[in-house]
Write an enzyme that holds these catalytic residues in place. Structure first.
Site, PDB file in Angstrom:
ATOM      1  N   ASN A  10       5.985  -3.663  -2.253  1.00  0.00           N
ATOM      2  CA  ASN A  10       5.662  -2.767  -0.899  1.00  0.00           C
ATOM      3  C   ASN A  10       4.189  -3.158  -0.434  1.00  0.00           C
ATOM      4  O   ASN A  10       3.328  -2.717  -0.763  1.00  0.00           O
ATOM      5  CB  ASN A  10       5.716  -1.308  -1.065  1.00  0.00           C
ATOM      6  CG  ASN A  10       5.483  -0.369   0.108  1.00  0.00           C
ATOM      7  OD1 ASN A  10       5.317  -0.943   1.100  1.00  0.00           O
ATOM      8  ND2 ASN A  10       4.944   0.770  -0.281  1.00  0.00           N
ATOM      9  N   LYS A  12       3.260  -2.384   2.567  1.00  0.00           N
ATOM     10  CA  LYS A  12       2.350  -1.589   3.309  1.00  0.00           C
ATOM     11  C   LYS A  12       1.981  -2.280   4.866  1.00  0.00           C
ATOM     12  O   LYS A  12       2.612  -3.324   5.052  1.00  0.00           O
ATOM     13  CB  LYS A  12       1.373  -0.682   2.838  1.00  0.00           C
ATOM     14  CG  LYS A  12       1.755  -0.282   1.509  1.00  0.00           C
ATOM     15  CD  LYS A  12       0.767   0.798   0.799  1.00  0.00           C
ATOM     16  CE  LYS A  12       1.636   1.186  -0.492  1.00  0.00           C
ATOM     17  NZ  LYS A  12       0.797   2.443  -1.108  1.00  0.00           N
ATOM     18  N   HIS A  95       8.827   7.319   1.814  1.00  0.00           N
ATOM     19  CA  HIS A  95       7.363   7.105   1.039  1.00  0.00           C
ATOM     20  C   HIS A  95       6.603   8.296   1.607  1.00  0.00           C
ATOM     21  O   HIS A  95       6.422   8.610   2.541  1.00  0.00           O
ATOM     22  CB  HIS A  95       6.903   5.695   1.638  1.00  0.00           C
ATOM     23  CG  HIS A  95       5.725   5.244   0.838  1.00  0.00           C
ATOM     24  ND1 HIS A  95       4.426   5.776   0.669  1.00  0.00           N
ATOM     25  CD2 HIS A  95       5.731   4.308  -0.240  1.00  0.00           C
ATOM     26  CE1 HIS A  95       3.825   5.341  -0.175  1.00  0.00           C
ATOM     27  NE2 HIS A  95       4.348   4.327  -1.049  1.00  0.00           N
ATOM     28  N   GLU A  97       3.466   8.131   2.317  1.00  0.00           N
ATOM     29  CA  GLU A  97       2.433   7.949   3.128  1.00  0.00           C
ATOM     30  C   GLU A  97       3.271   8.405   4.480  1.00  0.00           C
ATOM     31  O   GLU A  97       2.663   8.655   5.604  1.00  0.00           O
ATOM     32  CB  GLU A  97       2.044   6.431   3.129  1.00  0.00           C
ATOM     33  CG  GLU A  97       1.128   6.267   1.989  1.00  0.00           C
ATOM     34  CD  GLU A  97       0.970   5.120   1.459  1.00  0.00           C
ATOM     35  OE1 GLU A  97       1.404   3.737   2.138  1.00  0.00           O
ATOM     36  OE2 GLU A  97       0.284   4.768   0.463  1.00  0.00           O
ATOM     37  N   GLU A 163       7.247   8.367  -7.470  1.00  0.00           N
ATOM     38  CA  GLU A 163       6.243   7.862  -7.108  1.00  0.00           C
ATOM     39  C   GLU A 163       5.047   9.347  -6.990  1.00  0.00           C
ATOM     40  O   GLU A 163       4.921   9.847  -5.663  1.00  0.00           O
ATOM     41  CB  GLU A 163       6.046   7.215  -5.962  1.00  0.00           C
ATOM     42  CG  GLU A 163       6.641   5.942  -5.709  1.00  0.00           C
ATOM     43  CD  GLU A 163       5.919   5.008  -4.648  1.00  0.00           C
ATOM     44  OE1 GLU A 163       5.725   3.915  -5.062  1.00  0.00           O
ATOM     45  OE2 GLU A 163       5.954   5.413  -3.475  1.00  0.00           O
ATOM     46  N   GLY A 169      -2.041   3.969  -5.120  1.00  0.00           N
ATOM     47  CA  GLY A 169      -3.139   3.382  -4.725  1.00  0.00           C
ATOM     48  C   GLY A 169      -4.590   4.135  -5.221  1.00  0.00           C
ATOM     49  O   GLY A 169      -5.831   3.841  -4.842  1.00  0.00           O
ATOM     50  N   SER A 200       0.259   2.773  -8.729  1.00  0.00           N
ATOM     51  CA  SER A 200      -0.806   2.135  -9.343  1.00  0.00           C
ATOM     52  C   SER A 200      -0.069   1.136 -10.571  1.00  0.00           C
ATOM     53  O   SER A 200      -0.793   1.071 -11.545  1.00  0.00           O
ATOM     54  CB  SER A 200      -2.009   2.948  -9.966  1.00  0.00           C
ATOM     55  OG  SER A 200      -2.553   3.425  -9.169  1.00  0.00           O
TER      56      SER A 200
HETATM   57  P1  PGA Z   1       0.185   1.192  -5.492  1.00  0.00           P
HETATM   58  O1  PGA Z   1       1.197   1.787  -4.401  1.00  0.00           O
HETATM   59  O2  PGA Z   1       1.023   0.325  -6.229  1.00  0.00           O
HETATM   60  O3  PGA Z   1      -0.936   0.627  -4.515  1.00  0.00           O
HETATM   61  O4  PGA Z   1      -0.181   2.696  -6.109  1.00  0.00           O
HETATM   62  C1  PGA Z   1       2.773   1.934  -4.604  1.00  0.00           C
HETATM   63  C2  PGA Z   1       3.409   2.551  -3.441  1.00  0.00           C
HETATM   64  O5  PGA Z   1       2.884   3.186  -2.494  1.00  0.00           O
HETATM   65  O6  PGA Z   1       4.604   2.230  -3.100  1.00  0.00           O
END
Ligand code: PGA
Length: 238
Positions: A10, A12, A95, A97, A163, A169, A200
Site C-alpha cells: 500500500n 499511500k 483503510h 486513514e 490493521e 506507521g 508496521s
Molecule cells: P505501515 O502501514 O506498514 O506503514 O504501518 C500499513 C497500512 O497502513 O496499510
C-alpha cells in the site's frame, strides 16, 4: 499461513512514475520466482502505467479506494468499472486513514466493497481498533462492531485486513499473541475470507506473523516503498 499468501504493497500517497518503473524492475523478477502473490496498490495516476507494464501473472495491481457509485456527477471519485478497465484486480476499502480523515462509515465502506465486487474487483476491507480501545480491553468488540456494520458484504469473495490503528506507521507492530488472538477470532467469524495483518510489517516481524495458521498475508505500508525491503518480504512469504 495458507498456501495462497498475499503480500500487498500500500503505497499511500507516495511514489512517482520514475520510482514506479524502478520498483517494478526490481520486484517483478523476485515476485515471478515465488509462489506468494504480490499486489501493488499505488496512487490512482500510476495505475494505468503499472497495468501497462508486463506485470500480468506476476503481480496484481490494486487501487487504494473506490467510489460506491457506479457513474455520475461525483467530482473527484473513481468508479470501480474504470479501475477494472485499467487492469486493476483488487481495491483497498475502509483503510483507517480514510475512516479518520474522510469520516468513512462502515455502511459506506460496505457500498464501496459491493461496487468493487460488481465490477469484478476483489475488495481488501480494513478493520482495526484504536490504542484507547485496546487499552480498555475493547479491541475485539470494536472490530466486531465494524464487521457487523459491514453486513453481508463480508459473505462474498473478499479479503479482510486487520490493521490496529496504533500499529500503522508507528514502527510498533502488534505482538504475535495479539495478532493470533484477533485472527483466530476473525477466522471463526469469517471462515472463508483470507485474513491479512497490517501495521508496521517489516522484514523483522513478517516471518513470525506468517507462521500463524490464521494469517494469510500482510498489508504493508512503509516497508513496501523500498523495492529491496519488499523483495525481502516476498522471500519470507515464499
Ligand atoms: P505501515 O502501514 O506498514 O506503514 O504501518 C500499513 C497500512 O497502513 O496499510
Amino acid at each position: 499461513m495458507s498456501a495462497d499468501c498475499l503480500i500487498v504493497a500500500n503505497w499511500k500517497m507516495h511514489g512517482s512514475q520514475q520510482s514506479l518503473r524502478e520498483w517494478l524492475a526490481a520486484v517483478l523478477p523476485v515476485a515471478g520466482s515465488l509462489s506468494a502473490t504480490a499486489v501493488l496498490c499505488p496512487p490512482f495516476p500510476l495505475l494505468p502505467i503499472a497495468c501497462d507494464l508486463p506485470v500480468q501473472g506476476v503481480l496484481k495491481i490494486g487501487a487504494q479506494d473506490v467510489s460506491e457509485q457506479s457513474t455520475g456527477a461525483f467530482t473527484g471519485e473513481v468508479q470501480a468499472e474504470l479501475l477494472a478497465e485499467c487492469g486493476c484486480e483488487m481495491v483497498i476499502v475502509g483503510h483507517s486513514e480514510r475512516r479518520a480523515r474522510h469520516g468513512e462509515a462502515d455502511s459506506l465502506i460496505a457500498g464501496k466493497a459491493r461496487a468493487a465486487r460488481n465490477a469484478g474487483l476483489t475488495p481488501i476491507i480494513c478493520v482495526g481498533e484504536s490504542a484507547e480501545a485496546r487499552a480498555d480491553g475493547r479491541a475485539q468488540q470494536v472490530v466486531g462492531e465494524q464487521l457487523d456494520g459491514l453486513g453481508d458484504v463480508l459473505g462474498a469473495p473478499c479479503v479482510l485486513a486487520y490493521e490496529p490503528i496504533w500499529a500503522i506507521g508507528t514502527g510498533k507492530s502488534a505482538t504475535i499473541s495479539d495478532i493470533e488472538q484477533m485472527h483466530a477470532w476473525l477466522r471463526g467469524r469469517l471462515p472463508d475470507c483470507p485474513l491479512l495483518y497490517g501495521g508496521s510489517v517489516s522484514r523483522a516481524n513478517l516471518a513470525d506473523t506468517l507462521a500463524l495458521d490464521c494469517v494469510d498475508g500482510a498489508l504493508v505500508g512503509s516497508a513496501s516503498l523500498d523495492a529491496e525491503h519488499f523483495n525481502d518480504l516476498l522471500r519470507i512469504a515464499g
